[in-house]
Write a protein that holds these residues in place. Structure first.
Motif, short mmCIF file in Angstrom:
data_model
loop_
_atom_site.label_atom_id
_atom_site.label_comp_id
_atom_site.label_asym_id
_atom_site.label_seq_id
_atom_site.Cartn_x
_atom_site.Cartn_y
_atom_site.Cartn_z
N SER A 168 5.98 10.92 -3.38
CA SER A 168 5.11 12.10 -3.36
C SER A 168 3.67 11.74 -3.71
N TYR A 169 3.49 10.78 -4.61
CA TYR A 169 2.13 10.32 -4.93
C TYR A 169 1.58 9.45 -3.81
N LEU A 170 2.39 8.54 -3.29
CA LEU A 170 1.92 7.63 -2.24
C LEU A 170 1.48 8.41 -0.99
N GLU A 171 2.19 9.48 -0.67
CA GLU A 171 1.86 10.25 0.53
C GLU A 171 0.52 10.97 0.41
N ASN A 172 0.01 11.09 -0.82
CA ASN A 172 -1.24 11.81 -1.04
C ASN A 172 -2.42 10.90 -1.36
N ILE A 173 -2.23 9.60 -1.12
CA ILE A 173 -3.31 8.65 -1.38
C ILE A 173 -4.12 8.43 -0.11
N LYS A 174 -5.43 8.54 -0.23
CA LYS A 174 -6.33 8.28 0.88
C LYS A 174 -6.82 6.84 0.79
N ILE A 175 -6.70 6.12 1.89
CA ILE A 175 -7.11 4.72 1.93
C ILE A 175 -8.63 4.63 2.02
N GLY A 176 -9.20 3.63 1.37
CA GLY A 176 -10.64 3.38 1.46
C GLY A 176 -11.35 3.70 0.17
N SER A 177 -12.68 3.80 0.26
CA SER A 177 -13.49 4.09 -0.91
C SER A 177 -13.43 5.57 -1.24
N ASP A 178 -13.40 5.87 -2.51
CA ASP A 178 -13.41 7.26 -2.96
C ASP A 178 -14.87 7.69 -3.14
N ASP A 179 -15.32 8.61 -2.32
CA ASP A 179 -16.73 9.01 -2.34
C ASP A 179 -17.14 9.65 -3.66
N ASN A 180 -16.18 10.14 -4.41
CA ASN A 180 -16.51 10.84 -5.65
C ASN A 180 -16.67 9.90 -6.85
N TYR A 181 -16.25 8.65 -6.70
CA TYR A 181 -16.28 7.71 -7.83
C TYR A 181 -16.75 6.35 -7.34
N ASP A 182 -17.21 5.53 -8.29
CA ASP A 182 -17.83 4.27 -7.86
C ASP A 182 -17.31 3.02 -8.57
#
Length: 371
Positions: A220-234
Motif C-alpha cells: 500500500s505504501y509502495l503503490e503511492n510512491i512517486k519516482i523522481g525528485s520531490d518538488d516539495n523537499y530538497d
C-alpha cells in the motif's frame, strides 16, 4: 559578534537578491563581489578582535564559497587554533574541530578531529551527525556490527540535541540497519504525520514492513510512491529511484509488479551486469527474449572492457595494467557463472533492501546552509 555578522550577511544577501532577482549564491560569478565584501568585513572584525571564533569560522566558510580551496580553509582554522587555543574554551575548540573535519571528507583525519570534538563534549549536533555518517558506510563495507552500533549511538545523541527531521531519519536508518525494524518504523510513522506526502518516508515505512512481513501494508505504501525528485523537499533522500521501489517488490516476491516497474528501459539506464535478481525474475517468468538481449548486451560490454584494458596505454605501470585486465576478467567470469546459475539451478538470489541517512553539510558555521 555572531548577531552582527548575520545582520551584515542578511544585508548583502538582500542587496544581491533585489538586484538579480535570484537566490544568493545561485550564480558564483554574480555572487563573488558580495562574498568578497563579506570577506573584507570579517577581516576587519578580526583585526579588531583577533581571537573571535565567530569571525574566523564564518570567514573560513566564506573563503570556501569563494573557491579558495579546502587546504586554505583548513590552514586558516588550524593556524587560528595554534595562536589562540589557550584563549578560547573547549566548546569553541570543538566547534573549530568540527568545521575542520568537514573539509576532510570522511577521511581518517576527519574522524580524528570529530573524536577530539566529542572528547571535549561538543555541544554541536553537527559533531555527532558527522560521526554517525562516518561509521554508517563503514558497516556497509565491513559488515562489522560495532560500526553500525557506533553510528546508531551518535545519531541517537544528535537527535537528543536536535529533534529535527534529518536527525530522526538518520536515527531511524541506523535502527533499520541494526534490524530494529519496529523501532525504526515508529520513528518514520511519527514523521509521516507531519510530512504526510514525503516519498522517502513512505519508502522507509514500506521497507520496514517488508522486513516485518507486513506484505499488504508494504504494498500500500509502495503503490503511492512517486519516482523522481520531490518538488516539495530538497534533501538527497527525497530523490526516489525506480530500483528502490521495484527491489522492494522483488523482496516481497511480487514479480509481476517488479517487472511493471523494472521495464526494459531499465536495461539501458542502469549497470545491470550483476543484477542477478533481474535475470532470475526474467527467467522464471518466461521473459526469455529480454533475458537473452540483456545477457548478450552485458557479455558484449564486458568483452569490450577487457579488450579496451588490453590496448590502453594510459597506465602508470605494467602492474596496474595487469590488475585492471584481471579485474575485468574476473567480472566476466562472475557474470558467466551467474548466468549459468540462473539457467541451471534457478536459485532465488537474496535481496537486501537498504535505507541510508542524509549525507549533507555538517559545517557548524556554513554560510550557505546555516545563515
Amino acid at each position: 559578534m555572531m548577531q552582527d555578522i548575520r545582520a551584515h550577511w542578511i544585508q548583502l544577501k538582500a542587496e544581491y537578491e533585489n538586484r538579480y532577482e535570484e537566490s544568493f549564491l545561485e550564480d558564483f560569478e554574480r555572487s563573488k563581489d558580495y562574498l568578497e565584501q563579506m570577506k573584507e568585513y570579517l577581516l576587519s572584525k578580526l583585526k579588531e578582535h583577533p581571537s573571535d571564533v565567530d569571525a574566523i569560522c564564518t570567514l573560513a566558510s566564506v573563503k570556501l564559497e569563494l573557491r579558495e580551496g579546502d587546504t586554505e580553509y583548513i590552514k586558516l582554522l588550524e593556524d587560528f587554533l595554534d595562536r589562540f587555543s589557550n584563549e578560547i574554551d573547549d566548546k569553541q575548540v570543538a566547534r573549530i574541530y568540527t568545521n575542520i573535519a568537514f573539509a576532510q571528507d570522511y577521511s581518517r583525519s576527519a574522524l580524528d578531529y570529530l573524536t577530539k570534538a566529542k572528547d571535549l563534549k561538543s555541544p554541536y549536533v553537527e559533531t555527532y551527525k558527522a560521526l554517525g555518517l562516518y561509521y554508517f558506510p563503514d558497516y556497509d563495507f565491513s559488515k562489522e556490527k560495532k560500526n553500525i552500533e557506533r553510528s546508531n549511538e551518535f545519531f541517537k545523541y544528535a537527535r537528543e540535541l536536535e529533534d529535527s527531521y534529518e536527525s530522526n531519519i538518520n536515527y531511524g536508518a541506523s535502527l533499520y540497519a541494526l534490524g530494529e525494524y519496529q523501532e525504526a518504523k515508529k520513528i518514520f510513522e511519527k514523521l509521516i504525520t507531519v510530512y504526510p506526502d514525503r516519498m522517502w518516508l513512505k519508502l522507509c515505512i514500506a521497507y520496514c514492513d517488508v522486513a516485518l512481513g507486513n506484505k499488504a501494508t508494504a504494498i500500500s505504501y509502495l503503490e503511492n510512491i512517486k519516482i523522481g525528485s520531490d518538488d516539495n523537499y530538497d534533501l538527497n533522500t527525497d530523490d526516489i529511484m525506480e530500483y528502490q521501489v521495484f527491489d522492494a517488490y522483488y523482496a516481497l516476491e511480487e514479480y509481476d509488479r517488479f517487472l511493471r516497474y523494472c521495464t526494459e528501459e531499465v536495461d539501458n539506464e542502469y549497470y545491470t551486469v550483476d543484477w542477478e535478481h533481474l535475470y532470475y525474475v526474467l527467467w522464471i517468468s518466461g521473459k526469455r527474449d529480454r533475458f537473452t538481449r540483456l545477457e548478450e548486451k552485458n557479455r558484449k560490454y564486458l568483452e569490450g572492457a577487457i579488450a579496451d584494458a588490453i590496448v590502453d596505454t594510459e597506465y602508470d605501470s605494467e602492474k596496474e595494467k595487469q590488475e585492471t585486465i584481471e579485474s575485468w576478467e574476473e567480472d566476466k567470469r562472475d557474470f558467466e557463472e551467474m548466468i549459468s546459475r540462473i539457467k541451471d539451478k534457478q536459485l532465488r538470489p537474496e535481496m537486501e533492501l537498504k535505507l541510508y541517512p542524509e549525507y549533507s553539510c555538517y559545517m557548524v558555521d556554513c554560510v550557505r546552509h546555516k545563515f
